[in-house]
Design a protein around this motif. Structure first.
Motif, PDB file in Angstrom:
ATOM      1  N   GLU A  30       2.173   3.065  -2.284  1.00 50.73           N
ATOM      2  CA  GLU A  30       1.847   4.099  -3.269  1.00 50.73           C
ATOM      3  C   GLU A  30       0.461   4.692  -3.064  1.00 50.73           C
ATOM      4  O   GLU A  30       0.145   5.744  -3.623  1.00 50.73           O
ATOM      5  CB  GLU A  30       1.948   3.528  -4.689  1.00 50.73           C
ATOM      6  CG  GLU A  30       3.339   3.068  -5.084  1.00 50.73           C
ATOM      7  CD  GLU A  30       4.353   4.208  -5.120  1.00 50.73           C
ATOM      8  OE1 GLU A  30       3.929   5.364  -5.300  1.00 50.73           O
ATOM      9  OE2 GLU A  30       5.561   3.930  -4.956  1.00 50.73           O
ATOM     10  N   THR A  31      -0.379   4.061  -2.253  1.00 52.43           N
ATOM     11  CA  THR A  31      -1.775   4.498  -2.170  1.00 52.43           C
ATOM     12  C   THR A  31      -2.221   4.928  -0.776  1.00 52.43           C
ATOM     13  O   THR A  31      -3.281   5.547  -0.636  1.00 52.43           O
ATOM     14  CB  THR A  31      -2.712   3.365  -2.644  1.00 52.43           C
ATOM     15  OG1 THR A  31      -2.483   2.193  -1.828  1.00 52.43           O
ATOM     16  CG2 THR A  31      -2.442   3.022  -4.105  1.00 52.43           C
ATOM     17  N   CYS A  64       5.437  -0.932   5.980  1.00 54.83           N
ATOM     18  CA  CYS A  64       5.899   0.454   5.922  1.00 54.83           C
ATOM     19  C   CYS A  64       5.940   1.000   7.340  1.00 54.83           C
ATOM     20  O   CYS A  64       4.907   1.076   8.027  1.00 54.83           O
ATOM     21  CB  CYS A  64       4.954   1.296   5.072  1.00 54.83           C
ATOM     22  SG  CYS A  64       4.921   0.831   3.337  1.00 54.83           S
ATOM     23  N   ASP A 119       0.876   9.380   1.473  1.00 51.93           N
ATOM     24  CA  ASP A 119       0.642  10.447   0.500  1.00 51.93           C
ATOM     25  C   ASP A 119       0.857  11.809   1.150  1.00 51.93           C
ATOM     26  O   ASP A 119       1.416  12.723   0.529  1.00 51.93           O
ATOM     27  CB  ASP A 119      -0.772  10.366  -0.069  1.00 51.93           C
ATOM     28  CG  ASP A 119      -0.885   9.361  -1.207  1.00 51.93           C
ATOM     29  OD1 ASP A 119       0.171   8.935  -1.721  1.00 51.93           O
ATOM     30  OD2 ASP A 119      -2.016   9.003  -1.575  1.00 51.93           O
ATOM     31  N   GLU A 124       0.819  -1.218   0.000  1.00 51.45           N
ATOM     32  CA  GLU A 124       0.000   0.000   0.000  1.00 51.45           C
ATOM     33  C   GLU A 124       0.851   1.265   0.000  1.00 51.45           C
ATOM     34  O   GLU A 124       0.322   2.363   0.184  1.00 51.45           O
ATOM     35  CB  GLU A 124      -0.935   0.000   1.218  1.00 51.45           C
ATOM     36  CG  GLU A 124      -1.923  -1.142   1.234  1.00 51.45           C
ATOM     37  CD  GLU A 124      -2.794  -1.157   2.492  1.00 51.45           C
ATOM     38  OE1 GLU A 124      -2.866  -0.110   3.164  1.00 51.45           O
ATOM     39  OE2 GLU A 124      -3.380  -2.209   2.790  1.00 51.45           O
ATOM     40  N   ARG A 153       4.457  12.389   1.501  1.00 46.76           N
ATOM     41  CA  ARG A 153       4.999  12.681   0.173  1.00 46.76           C
ATOM     42  C   ARG A 153       4.743  14.145  -0.198  1.00 46.76           C
ATOM     43  O   ARG A 153       5.612  14.819  -0.773  1.00 46.76           O
ATOM     44  CB  ARG A 153       4.356  11.725  -0.841  1.00 46.76           C
ATOM     45  CG  ARG A 153       5.070  11.631  -2.165  1.00 46.76           C
ATOM     46  CD  ARG A 153       4.434  10.562  -3.050  1.00 46.76           C
ATOM     47  NE  ARG A 153       4.802   9.206  -2.630  1.00 46.76           N
ATOM     48  CZ  ARG A 153       3.953   8.293  -2.181  1.00 46.76           C
ATOM     49  NH1 ARG A 153       2.667   8.570  -2.080  1.00 46.76           N
ATOM     50  NH2 ARG A 153       4.376   7.093  -1.829  1.00 46.76           N
TER      51      ARG A 153
END
Length: 198
Positions: A140-141, A164, A146, A138, A149
């Protein structure tokens, strides 16, 4: 070696409790592997003792811990955030589907006193928060990643055992199962002097 018992006091500054509609945050506190308080509610006492506490929601937790201040030793203070966001999500926002702001709920570790010595200036720079955020799949999503990021801090995420894991210098407890750790060393005065001179 001669163990002595000294006071340990932790000051938590609570975030907005939505006019008392939310349950108070909870945490577990350990010192050198010994549980001092488990899943304890960060209640809001009335004993305001410092100017920075005026008008704030302050929770103070006091303990007695054993150290040997005559030898070089390292002691670990751990504060684990036990409240789950999904327990309060529906109270943070009337419509959970519309999203929410995690910063609406949690607690800051504002000060720690060891043997009546404040280490407030060291809490952020020398303390660390870690939390398992999500499976690696997960990365990237996931919404929180996010967010990191978007503020150019995704480097705080590392992959450990296909998970993660978030590692950061902070004093703010809000992420599920986040763990704040701080190393205390003896002799206390020599350790504090060394840190303050850095």
């Amino acid at each position: 070696m001669a163990l002595e018992t000294i006071p340990l006091k932790i000051f938590f500054r609570l975030t907005d409790d939505v006019n008392g509609n939310l349950p108070l945050p909870r945490c577990t506190i350990r010192f050198n592997g010994k549980t001092l308080a488990e899943n304890v509610e960060l209640d809001n006492p009335q004993n305001v003792t410092s100017p920075w506490q005026e008008g704030k929601k302050i929770s103070i937790k006091e303990f007695q811990v054993d150290i040997d201040d005559d030898v070089e030793e390292t002691y670990n203070l751990e504060i684990q955030y036990d409240t789950k966001l999904n327990e309060v999500w529906h109270l943070l926002k009337d419509d959970p589907e519309a999203g929410g702001n995690k910063e609406d709920y949690g607690a800051f570790i504002h000060d720690i006193e060891i043997n009546e010595i404040s280490i407030e200036s060291l809490i952020y720079t020398h303390g660390k928060i870690t939390a398992t955020i999500c499976p690696e799949s997960e990365f990237e999503t996931h919404g929180f990643i996010d967010y990191l990021r978007s503020i150019d801090q995704v480097n705080e995420i590392s992959i450990v055992d296909n998970q993660c894991v978030w590692n950061t210098h902070s004093n703010y407890l809000s992420v599920d199962e986040s763990l704040y750790t701080f190393e205390v060393k003896t002799p206390l005065y020599l350790w504090l002097l060394e840190l303050l001179l850095q």
